[in-house]
Write a protein that holds these residues in place. Sequence first.
Motif, short mmCIF file in Angstrom:
data_model
loop_
_atom_site.label_atom_id
_atom_site.label_comp_id
_atom_site.label_asym_id
_atom_site.label_seq_id
_atom_site.Cartn_x
_atom_site.Cartn_y
_atom_site.Cartn_z
N LEU A 169 4.51 5.74 1.93
CA LEU A 169 3.25 4.91 2.58
C LEU A 169 3.15 5.89 4.02
CD1 LEU A 169 3.02 1.37 1.55
CD2 LEU A 169 1.21 3.63 1.14
N ARG A 171 -2.23 -6.89 2.19
CA ARG A 171 -3.43 -6.63 2.72
C ARG A 171 -3.17 -5.73 1.61
NH1 ARG A 171 -0.41 -1.17 5.62
NH2 ARG A 171 1.45 -2.55 5.19
N LEU A 188 -5.72 2.15 -12.31
CA LEU A 188 -5.33 2.85 -10.82
C LEU A 188 -4.11 3.71 -11.64
CD1 LEU A 188 -6.80 3.56 -8.53
CD2 LEU A 188 -5.35 2.46 -6.94
N ARG A 189 -2.98 2.56 -12.16
CA ARG A 189 -2.16 3.23 -12.70
C ARG A 189 -2.40 4.05 -14.46
NH1 ARG A 189 2.14 3.10 -9.28
NH2 ARG A 189 1.88 1.37 -7.51
N ASP A 217 -11.81 0.41 3.04
CA ASP A 217 -10.75 0.22 2.22
C ASP A 217 -9.87 -0.40 3.22
OD1 ASP A 217 -11.94 0.88 0.08
OD2 ASP A 217 -10.23 2.59 -0.39
N ARG A 238 -7.11 -1.72 5.29
CA ARG A 238 -5.26 -2.05 5.56
C ARG A 238 -5.24 -1.91 3.85
NH1 ARG A 238 -2.83 -4.36 9.46
NH2 ARG A 238 -1.96 -6.21 8.93
N SER A 239 -5.77 -2.35 3.17
CA SER A 239 -5.72 -2.09 1.75
C SER A 239 -5.51 -0.96 1.18
CB SER A 239 -6.81 -3.08 1.59
OG SER A 239 -8.26 -2.60 1.30
N LEU A 240 -5.25 0.82 1.58
CA LEU A 240 -5.65 0.91 0.93
C LEU A 240 -4.13 1.56 0.20
CD1 LEU A 240 -7.55 4.00 0.09
CD2 LEU A 240 -6.30 5.11 2.10
N TRP A 241 -3.58 1.35 1.09
CA TRP A 241 -1.71 1.27 0.32
C TRP A 241 -2.05 1.32 -0.80
CZ3 TRP A 241 0.61 -2.19 -1.90
CH2 TRP A 241 0.67 -3.14 -2.62
N MET A 242 -2.72 0.80 -1.54
CA MET A 242 -3.02 0.33 -2.72
C MET A 242 -3.07 1.65 -3.56
SD MET A 242 -4.12 -3.48 -5.22
CE MET A 242 -2.20 -4.37 -4.85
N ASN A 243 -3.80 2.42 -3.60
CA ASN A 243 -4.01 3.90 -3.64
C ASN A 243 -3.51 4.92 -3.21
OD1 ASN A 243 -6.41 2.60 -4.58
ND2 ASN A 243 -7.78 3.97 -2.90
N ALA A 244 -2.88 4.57 -2.25
CA ALA A 244 -1.05 5.46 -1.47
C ALA A 244 -0.44 5.42 -2.15
CB ALA A 244 -1.82 5.39 -0.36
N VAL A 245 0.31 4.35 -2.92
CA VAL A 245 1.56 4.08 -3.67
C VAL A 245 1.09 4.50 -5.40
CG1 VAL A 245 2.92 1.91 -2.11
CG2 VAL A 245 0.95 1.52 -4.13
N ALA A 246 -0.15 4.46 -5.65
CA ALA A 246 -0.62 4.80 -6.65
C ALA A 246 -0.77 6.59 -6.58
CB ALA A 246 -1.43 4.42 -7.24
N LEU A 269 -4.01 7.03 5.93
CA LEU A 269 -3.92 5.74 5.51
C LEU A 269 -3.48 4.72 6.83
CD1 LEU A 269 -3.02 2.36 4.22
CD2 LEU A 269 -0.19 3.83 4.17
#
Lengths: 258, 518
Positions: free
Chosen positions: A57, A91, A108-109, B351, B353-361, B511
């Motif tokens: 990240l 978040r 998404l996964r 999105d 701060r919640s964009l991390w959820m996409n970024a980790v996927a 992000l």
Amino acid sequence: MVEGKPEAVRTQGLFKRFGQQIAVAGVDLIVPRGSFAGLVGPNGAGKTTTLSMVTGLLRPDAGVIEINGHGVWSDPVKVKSRIGVLPEGLRLFERLSGRELLLYNGQLRGIPRDEVERRADELLRVMDLVEAQDKLVVDYSTGMRKKIGLAAALLHNPDVLFLDEPFEGVDPVSANTLVEVLQRYTASGSTVVFSSHVMDLVERLCDWVSVMSRGNIVAQGPIDSIRRGRTLNEAFLDLVGVRGGGEEGLSWLGSSSV
Amino acid sequence: MVGLFVRLKLRLIRGNLHGDTIKQLGFVFTSLAALACAIVGFTLFALLRLADPGIAADIGIVAFTVFTIAWIFVPLLAFGLDETLDPSRLALFPLTTRQMATGLFAASAAGPWPLASLIVLAGAVAGLASGPGGVLVGVVAVVLQFSLCLVASRAVTTALSASLRSRRGRDALAVGAVLVILLFQLPGLLANQGFSGDPAEMVDAAASVLRWAPPGMAAHAIVDGGIAGLGELVIVALTVAVLAWLWIVALRRALVTPDSSSQSGGSVRRSRLGGLLPRGMLGAVVAKELKYARREPRGRVVWFTSVAVTGVLMLSLRGPDGWSGPAFVIGPACLAAMMIGMQAANAYGIDGRSLWMNAVAFATERDVRTDLAGRHLAVAIIAVPLLLVLSVVSSVVAGEPVWAVPAVLSAWGVLGVGLGVGAVTSVILPYTFPDRLNAFSGAAPGQGGEAFLGSFGAMLGTSVIALPVFLPVLFGLTWASALAVPYGFLAAWGGRRLGGMIGNNRLPDILAAVSRPT
């Protein structure tokens, strides 16, 4: 730890600077497979920055990060499908309900929808969120948010789970649920890495500890080798060095002063 | 106390710019824009000297009134202009309300836009004052008028701050924004309907009423320059004092009223729509985006405004000397499409701060592209029928239902181009939307410049790229609209490809840019 297999997490010379300030100054983090690992350190030691870089990240300025032998930044496809993350703060997609958040995350996964629904229902039940599953996340309490975040991180059954301060601000009941789920998860051979300030908790849960201070790892290894007969808290204070004397200064503080 | 607050404000501005070239550029840009506005405004006011004194006075009165209204509403509606200190952050300091009010007043006066306003108002002295008495009275009048603007604006935002923070308040504000825009359009609409022919007469009529309101009095005092002017200034000063008192009362209340944003809400219905959407990642993104369009007030604003503005434009273009021909129908439809497309110019902002959820996927370029495609599809699901309705309505209003066909085709084309351009600006110039749409926080402190550049760039890009199909249609070659839809598809596809390519490498940076604390 299985001989001959790469560690769950291994970083080499991990470095990150924000402007003038060096947040992480050459961290070599090692976490063996199947361990329940704690990353401890005072505020500003670089725990969150390290975990952000390890999970892809945050871009490191220098250094190598490998998870199960695959480079996080060179081979994201292999890594990202195998890790679960619960980042610092709370978040989440606020305008989805808890259930919708899990469904979104699972799809998404790339997990088929029916399978996602089955897993989501089970996770919601285990996390004791069934009643709140159709409420918007924006209305969740801190404990509920941590639980739904952990559920989302577990949904795709990752090999390695990274949790940044999972127990911060969580009530004892929710904390107990989180602990039970995590212990079941590591018992199956998966790896958990979590950062925390709460030494008692780390001492109780972890079999591996990495101690960070001022951007560096000052000690890491099996918890007994760090403790060496002391409590973890004593060992920790010795390692990071208690700064400043409590005796000098502050003479005006307290009711005895005039 | 005053010096301390001003220094705090300046320090906050400087701190936000620290070590970030893009933000520094943005700030320079904003400052230049404020300077330009100041110079142009001052000159226009000063030029009133050349006009007939009666008309000049009328214009001055109307301008002062509009200025005050703008000061009250713009900070409520605009993001990125107002970065004034939030009083709730100062609640725990042992300050009296009066100290805090003076300090906050001084802090709101510091910054490029307030200074620009002061310069513009000073132009009135140059344009309206007669003789040394007029100049003297004028200087006082300008200072009072400036204080009036600041205090009125602060009083309103503070009084509303509690409700602006609740979820319901934000929703109401979203609709309010559209209403205010409509309100500003009203004079133009009335004029277009042929109620009055002579603009001078209208200004005169307006001025004869507004003259008795405090801003009008301030303007009139400058013209008068005598004893009567002084009397008027006393009234203005009293108004400022009363407003300041109201502000202090509101401030005192706002500081001890609990934050209503954390009140919990009920459950949401489970969507049955999911079955109709494509499976997998694309469908998940579409479902999430559609929910956000419905549940997130910031998402709703755009939809409301684009419909409202189109309606206004449609009505104001009608009339004796309005546009004629198919352009009358095509223009508004395409404008609506453009405005809808603009909300895709910072796709990740919503999105936050919640964009991390996409970024980790997301691991590949394809994932980022699919995400963009899902967002585009969600916008299209709402926009395509909406544009159809708008086109049909405006063609019926025009009396030529056939024009709906080229209009809707061009509008769909423009929408496609807008989405394509937006996909690129989203990954190049992402910025944080404020968490709470309130008057105290901008587009995330210090990112106003990026927000401006991003939306301006998207608008410019969309216009330029849409031109090859749009121009021939506008000039009567309506058959060219048949090409608009495939052209739009191509542009959207190209934009997604480019956006995916850039975005995949920039995910951590995007992000970080959309996760600024607000």
